[in-house]
Design a protein around this motif. Structure first.
Motif, PDB file in Angstrom:
ATOM      1  N   SER A 398       0.842  -1.195   0.000  1.00  0.00           N
ATOM      2  CA  SER A 398       0.000   0.000   0.000  1.00  0.00           C
ATOM      3  C   SER A 398       0.880   1.249   0.000  1.00  0.00           C
ATOM      4  CB  SER A 398      -0.948   0.016   1.203  1.00  0.00           C
ATOM      5  OG  SER A 398      -0.237   0.093   2.426  1.00  0.00           O
ATOM      6  N   TRP A 399       0.387   2.278  -0.682  1.00  0.00           N
ATOM      7  CA  TRP A 399       1.117   3.538  -0.836  1.00  0.00           C
ATOM      8  C   TRP A 399       0.199   4.705  -0.474  1.00  0.00           C
ATOM      9  CZ3 TRP A 399       6.084   4.247  -3.399  1.00  0.00           C
ATOM     10  CH2 TRP A 399       6.691   3.041  -3.790  1.00  0.00           C
ATOM     11  N   LEU A 400       0.795   5.717   0.110  1.00  0.00           N
ATOM     12  CA  LEU A 400       0.140   6.995   0.335  1.00  0.00           C
ATOM     13  C   LEU A 400       0.970   8.075  -0.336  1.00  0.00           C
ATOM     14  CD1 LEU A 400      -1.907   8.912   1.811  1.00  0.00           C
ATOM     15  CD2 LEU A 400      -0.283   8.947   3.718  1.00  0.00           C
ATOM     16  N   VAL A 401       0.324   8.932  -1.116  1.00  0.00           N
ATOM     17  CA  VAL A 401       0.983  10.113  -1.675  1.00  0.00           C
ATOM     18  C   VAL A 401       0.246  11.320  -1.123  1.00  0.00           C
ATOM     19  CG1 VAL A 401       1.649  11.370  -3.744  1.00  0.00           C
ATOM     20  CG2 VAL A 401       1.646   8.860  -3.758  1.00  0.00           C
ATOM     21  N   ARG A 421      -1.519  -5.789  10.258  1.00  0.00           N
ATOM     22  CA  ARG A 421      -0.939  -6.953   9.613  1.00  0.00           C
ATOM     23  C   ARG A 421       0.281  -6.547   8.800  1.00  0.00           C
ATOM     24  NH1 ARG A 421      -6.920  -8.592   7.721  1.00  0.00           N
ATOM     25  NH2 ARG A 421      -7.064  -6.344   8.007  1.00  0.00           N
ATOM     26  N   GLU A 422       1.180  -7.471   8.597  1.00  0.00           N
ATOM     27  CA  GLU A 422       2.408  -7.180   7.873  1.00  0.00           C
ATOM     28  C   GLU A 422       2.101  -6.809   6.424  1.00  0.00           C
ATOM     29  OE1 GLU A 422       5.143 -10.391   8.150  1.00  0.00           O
ATOM     30  OE2 GLU A 422       5.411 -10.211  10.325  1.00  0.00           O
ATOM     31  N   GLY A 423       2.931  -5.951   5.885  1.00  0.00           N
ATOM     32  CA  GLY A 423       2.768  -5.549   4.499  1.00  0.00           C
ATOM     33  C   GLY A 423       3.774  -4.479   4.139  1.00  0.00           C
ATOM     34  N   LYS A 424       3.982  -4.303   2.880  1.00  0.00           N
ATOM     35  CA  LYS A 424       4.866  -3.252   2.375  1.00  0.00           C
ATOM     36  C   LYS A 424       4.087  -1.945   2.350  1.00  0.00           C
ATOM     37  CE  LYS A 424       7.208  -1.892  -1.910  1.00  0.00           C
ATOM     38  NZ  LYS A 424       7.602  -2.359  -3.259  1.00  0.00           N
ATOM     39  N   ARG A 425       4.573  -0.940   3.090  1.00  0.00           N
ATOM     40  CA  ARG A 425       3.909   0.352   3.167  1.00  0.00           C
ATOM     41  C   ARG A 425       4.905   1.451   2.818  1.00  0.00           C
ATOM     42  NH1 ARG A 425       1.889  -2.471   7.705  1.00  0.00           N
ATOM     43  NH2 ARG A 425      -0.377  -2.805   7.587  1.00  0.00           N
ATOM     44  N   ARG A 426       4.503   2.313   1.894  1.00  0.00           N
ATOM     45  CA  ARG A 426       5.330   3.458   1.523  1.00  0.00           C
ATOM     46  C   ARG A 426       4.507   4.733   1.715  1.00  0.00           C
ATOM     47  NH1 ARG A 426       8.158  -0.025   2.150  1.00  0.00           N
ATOM     48  NH2 ARG A 426       9.681  -1.004   0.753  1.00  0.00           N
ATOM     49  N   LEU A 427       4.958   5.558   2.650  1.00  0.00           N
ATOM     50  CA  LEU A 427       4.292   6.818   2.954  1.00  0.00           C
ATOM     51  C   LEU A 427       5.086   7.932   2.269  1.00  0.00           C
ATOM     52  CD1 LEU A 427       3.273   7.904   6.593  1.00  0.00           C
ATOM     53  CD2 LEU A 427       3.620   9.470   4.691  1.00  0.00           C
ATOM     54  N   VAL A 428       4.571   8.419   1.159  1.00  0.00           N
ATOM     55  CA  VAL A 428       5.285   9.392   0.327  1.00  0.00           C
ATOM     56  C   VAL A 428       4.791  10.793   0.669  1.00  0.00           C
ATOM     57  CG1 VAL A 428       5.850  10.119  -2.013  1.00  0.00           C
ATOM     58  CG2 VAL A 428       5.484   7.676  -1.508  1.00  0.00           C
ATOM     59  N   MET A 469      11.051   8.724  15.174  1.00  0.00           N
ATOM     60  CA  MET A 469      10.181   8.668  16.353  1.00  0.00           C
ATOM     61  C   MET A 469       9.376   7.385  16.399  1.00  0.00           C
ATOM     62  SD  MET A 469       7.115  11.312  17.297  1.00  0.00           S
ATOM     63  CE  MET A 469       5.994  11.015  18.673  1.00  0.00           C
ATOM     64  N   TRP A 470       8.886   6.942  15.246  1.00  0.00           N
ATOM     65  CA  TRP A 470       8.034   5.760  15.196  1.00  0.00           C
ATOM     66  C   TRP A 470       8.798   4.503  14.784  1.00  0.00           C
ATOM     67  CZ3 TRP A 470       3.772   6.308  17.738  1.00  0.00           C
ATOM     68  CH2 TRP A 470       3.152   7.559  17.804  1.00  0.00           C
ATOM     69  N   GLY A 471      10.101   4.619  14.571  1.00  0.00           N
ATOM     70  CA  GLY A 471      10.910   3.447  14.264  1.00  0.00           C
ATOM     71  C   GLY A 471      10.667   2.862  12.895  1.00  0.00           C
ATOM     72  N   VAL A 472      10.393   3.721  11.911  1.00  0.00           N
ATOM     73  CA  VAL A 472      10.190   3.242  10.552  1.00  0.00           C
ATOM     74  C   VAL A 472      11.319   3.764   9.673  1.00  0.00           C
ATOM     75  CG1 VAL A 472       7.686   3.156  10.858  1.00  0.00           C
ATOM     76  CG2 VAL A 472       8.733   5.212   9.860  1.00  0.00           C
ATOM     77  N   SER A 490       9.920  -4.963   3.154  1.00  0.00           N
ATOM     78  CA  SER A 490       8.461  -5.060   3.143  1.00  0.00           C
ATOM     79  C   SER A 490       7.791  -4.268   4.253  1.00  0.00           C
ATOM     80  CB  SER A 490       8.042  -6.537   3.266  1.00  0.00           C
ATOM     81  OG  SER A 490       8.514  -7.083   4.495  1.00  0.00           O
ATOM     82  N   GLY A 491       8.538  -3.556   5.057  1.00  0.00           N
ATOM     83  CA  GLY A 491       7.943  -2.808   6.151  1.00  0.00           C
ATOM     84  C   GLY A 491       7.464  -1.432   5.726  1.00  0.00           C
ATOM     85  N   THR A 492       7.383  -0.539   6.708  1.00  0.00           N
ATOM     86  CA  THR A 492       6.931   0.831   6.471  1.00  0.00           C
ATOM     87  C   THR A 492       8.133   1.747   6.294  1.00  0.00           C
ATOM     88  OG1 THR A 492       4.951   0.463   7.821  1.00  0.00           O
ATOM     89  CG2 THR A 492       5.591   2.754   7.401  1.00  0.00           C
ATOM     90  N   VAL A 493       8.116   2.532   5.222  1.00  0.00           N
ATOM     91  CA  VAL A 493       9.182   3.485   4.950  1.00  0.00           C
ATOM     92  C   VAL A 493       8.551   4.816   4.548  1.00  0.00           C
ATOM     93  CG1 VAL A 493      11.267   4.002   3.624  1.00  0.00           C
ATOM     94  CG2 VAL A 493      10.678   1.618   4.139  1.00  0.00           C
ATOM     95  N   ILE A 494       9.027   5.892   5.162  1.00  0.00           N
ATOM     96  CA  ILE A 494       8.610   7.240   4.751  1.00  0.00           C
ATOM     97  C   ILE A 494       9.549   7.716   3.663  1.00  0.00           C
ATOM     98  CG2 ILE A 494       8.418   9.652   5.477  1.00  0.00           C
ATOM     99  CD1 ILE A 494       7.614   8.649   8.246  1.00  0.00           C
ATOM    100  N   TRP A 495       8.983   8.086   2.528  1.00  0.00           N
ATOM    101  CA  TRP A 495       9.742   8.700   1.445  1.00  0.00           C
ATOM    102  C   TRP A 495       9.430  10.195   1.432  1.00  0.00           C
ATOM    103  CZ3 TRP A 495       9.497   5.526  -3.756  1.00  0.00           C
ATOM    104  CH2 TRP A 495      10.109   4.277  -3.555  1.00  0.00           C
TER     105      TRP A 495
END
Length: 512
Positions: A398-401, A421-428, A469-472, A490-495
């Motif tokens: 899942s992605w957020l722009v 639940r586990e998943g690949k998350r990209r917070l752009v 702060m949130w460990g991502v 596959s974790g959460t990453v802020i771009w």
């Protein structure tokens, strides 16, 4: 004054109703006032896997997360709060749910009735606090205000809070047609169809209608129509500039209210008939003349095929050349991002500039199963990170722009990550140092520098510390050639994307 038996009866009645509505997901914001309710929902989740309980400390984020779950599952989700100002924090999410006709359920604990109007701690007027935004019609939001004596229930009382049957929401009652329906379809005026905000499950029904109709279609990314091969000859690409070039006499809107300014300008175009087929009763325009809403079931009607489609050049109007010329402009970044988002991901777009820029520049991949969502009810920028997390939960990718101010508005949202639940998350985060959408509003662009600074909320903030702060994970990009999803896992990453402000300005001058 109520005793323990009265409390037990009240709680049993509440959960009988929630069970009957089909509520199986709960988002809990704890306080002393709602402790007995929390005891019930957590005990249920322990013994029955159908129930899911998550917890937030921030009611506003909790409300929007629950909204995201409703958006993707299309089933009611309840938020449990304590009393006082905690209740008021749910108002933004309830407003958004109201305008999307989504069954978000607010369950708010309250102090006993004799506290009303006393000014005692956490004794506010909670009944009816959401006004028209929780009237329970059209499959929309509901509010249960629960007054309990301040005492716990014993284990036996918890066991007696039984599970009842299940009822699903159907999107609400049908609306009434008027004679404008017949006028609309009997007219031979040029017709364009605007489509936005379709749940992926609705695409098949809408596509069948559009294929038979054969009219020119302008679809937002949230329409989720790129995956339908038989519609590609009908869909034209473009943005405000293309829409302004269309000579139309009829507009058919299907789904949500679109983000285009051109739609808003129809307020002053009484020569244009507007028909909206939607799951809500909202026209999406203030004017009533020659405007009508029809129920979703209207898509099953045979209205015949249009005799002639609008003659439109379906090319990019030089967009590709401008992206090459200004590759680090904000619009160009949307093209670059669209090439790295997974073909079968869930994508959430922030309001409103990211939606418009993605509509304009994203690469079109007809083979993709990309599912696109956005909050287009009240069109606010608050709660977008939380809503995305609710929408994306359970998806492999899942992605957020989202814009920088929208991200700053919802920095508590990442609290929920360990519970998902586990998943690949990209917070752009598109960090252009403020609300740059206002720079595209013509009269605002003429303001003096001090006023423009206030309007845009200009800043020099970055988002690396938020990730820490949130460990991502965290990555920052200022050159499009560095953009890559390799190695992020596959974790959460802020771009954090930092567009070139000069290139962005030059792009818009050339494009307009």
């Amino acid at each position: 004054m109520k005793n323990g038996t009265d409390n037990e009866r009240e709680i049993r009645s509440l959960f009988d109703r929630l069970d009957g509505l089909g509520v199986r997901e709960y988002v809990v914001c704890a306080g002393a006032r709602n402790a007995a309710l929390i005891a019930v929902v957590t005990a249920r989740a322990e013994r029955d896997e159908r129930f899911v309980v998550r917890h937030f400390f921030d009611e506003r984020s909790a409300g929007f997360f629950a909204l995201g779950r409703v958006m993707v599952t299309r089933k009611p989700v309840a938020v449990l709060t304590t009393s006082g100002t905690a209740v008021a924090e749910l108002l933004p999410a309830m407003m958004e749910a109201h305008y999307q006709a989504l069954p978000l359920v607010a369950v708010t604990a309250d102090r006993p009735a004799h506290y009303a109007g006393s000014g005692a701690p956490q004794a506010v007027e909670q009944e009816g606090i959401f006004g028209v935004y929780a009237n329970g019609t059209m499959g929309g939001p509901l509010h249960f205000n629960v007054r309990l004596e301040e005492e716990a229930l014993d284990g036996g009382a918890l066991e007696r809070c039984v599970i009842a049957g299940e009822v699903t929401f159907d999107g609400g009652p049908e609306l009434t047609d008027t004679g404008i329906w017949e006028d609309f379809w009997s007219s031979d005026a040029p017709l364009v169809v605007l489509v936005a905000g379709l749940h992926p499950d609705d695409v098949k029904m809408v596509s069948a209608f559009l294929a038979k109709l054969g009219a020119t279609v302008v679809a937002e990314a949230t329409a989720n129509l790129d995956r339908v091969p038989e519609l590609q000859e009908l869909i034209i690409r473009g943005d405000e500039k293309l829409l302004r070039s269309l000579e139309v006499g009829r507009v058919l809107r299907i789904g949500a209210v679109p983000s285009w300014r051109w739609w808003r300008d129809l307020e002053d175009r009484e020569d244009v008939m507007v028909l909206s087929i939607s799951k809500t009763s909202f026209r999406g325009l203030a004017r009533k003349e020659r405007v009508v809403c029809s129920p979703w079931s209207a898509l099953t009607r045979d209205v015949g095929a249009v005799e002639a489609r609008l003659a439109v050049e379906n090319d990019d109007g030089g967009l590709g050349g401008l992206i090459e010329q200004f590759p680090n402009s904000e619009v160009a970044w949307m093209r670059h991002l669209s090439n790295v988002v997974g073909a079968d991901a869930r994508l959430f777009l922030g309001n409103s500039l990211p939606i418009r820029e993605w509509n304009l520049a994203a690469a079109r991949r007809s083979e993709a199963g990309l599912e696109v969502f956005a909050n287009r009810g009240a069109n606010g920028i608050d709660g977008l990170v939380s809503t995305w997390l609710g929408v994306g939960d359970g998806a492999d990718e899942s992605w957020l722009v989202v814009g920088d101010l929208s991200a700053l508005y919802d920095m508590n949202a990442l609290w929920i990550l360990p519970q998902l639940r586990e998943g690949k998350r990209r917070l752009v985060v598109i960090n252009n140092s403020g609300g740059q959408i206002f720079s595209q509003v013509r009269w605002l662009s003429d303001l003096a520098p001090p006023a423009r600074k206030v309007m845009t909320n200009a800043h020099g903030l970055g988002f690396e510390s938020w990730a820490s702060m949130w460990g991502v994970g965290y990555r920052c990009f200022s050159d499009w050639r560095d953009l890559s999803d390799d190695g992020d896992g596959s974790g959460t990453v802020i771009w954090e994307i930092r567009p070139d402000a000069d290139e962005s300005a030059a792009f818009w001058r050339a494009w307009s």
